[in-house]
Design an enzyme around this catalytic site. Structure first.
Site: not given
Length: 156
Positions: A1, A5, A143-145
């Site tokens: 991740m 990010r 995306y990605e959190g």
């Protein structure tokens, strides 16, 4: 991740740079309001209100690009440490990547919208490229959190 990010931070800079380039070029070409008879109309970019909208976004695009480079460097260093069994820097990587991802993706989305608005009615036109740029980029805050969660994790 962390890698994804870091890429989002870098992509935010590139996307905002595209939007700000469109808006500034439009503001240079577009003229509006003849101040004195016989003189050409004023370039939209000569108005302070337009400068106050666009110039901070231009500076932000540069700042995000440098932050993206830093993020990729940090990711590379920390993954090297992890491969050697050292997990000491992992919390820093997580907090930095989460915070920068949330901040940069939100700033980019808002910046694209401000660029679109600064182009007046032309900003709505598909020919400007701004509506498609916004449509392509707008999912990035999730995306990605999701950004709220990312900011809470950074604060923790």
């Amino acid at each position: 991740m962390g890698y994804a990010r870091a890429l989002i931070v870098d992509h935010s800079a590139e996307t905002l740079a595209r939007a700000i380039t469109i808006a500034i070029r439009y503001s240079v070409v577009r003229r509006q309001t003849q101040n004195r008879p016989g003189e050409p109309e004023t370039q939209v970019l000569d108005y302070q209100t337009q400068q106050f909208k666009l110039f901070p976004l231009l500076a932000s695009a540069y700042a995000m690009k440098f932050a993206g480079h830093y993020m990729m460097k940090l990711y590379t260093e920390v993954t090297k440490e992890i491969s050697e069994g050292n997990l000491k820097s992992l919390p820093e990587l997580h907090a930095t990547s989460a915070g920068l991802k949330a901040f940069c993706s939100e700033l980019c989305c808002n910046g694209i919208e401000l660029c679109r608005l600064s182009c007046g009615g032309h900003g709505y036109s598909a020919a400007s490229g701004l509506p498609q740029l916004y449509a392509d980029y707008s999912p990035s805050p999730t995306y990605e959190g999701e950004n709220t969660v990312m900011l809470l994790q950074t604060a923790r």
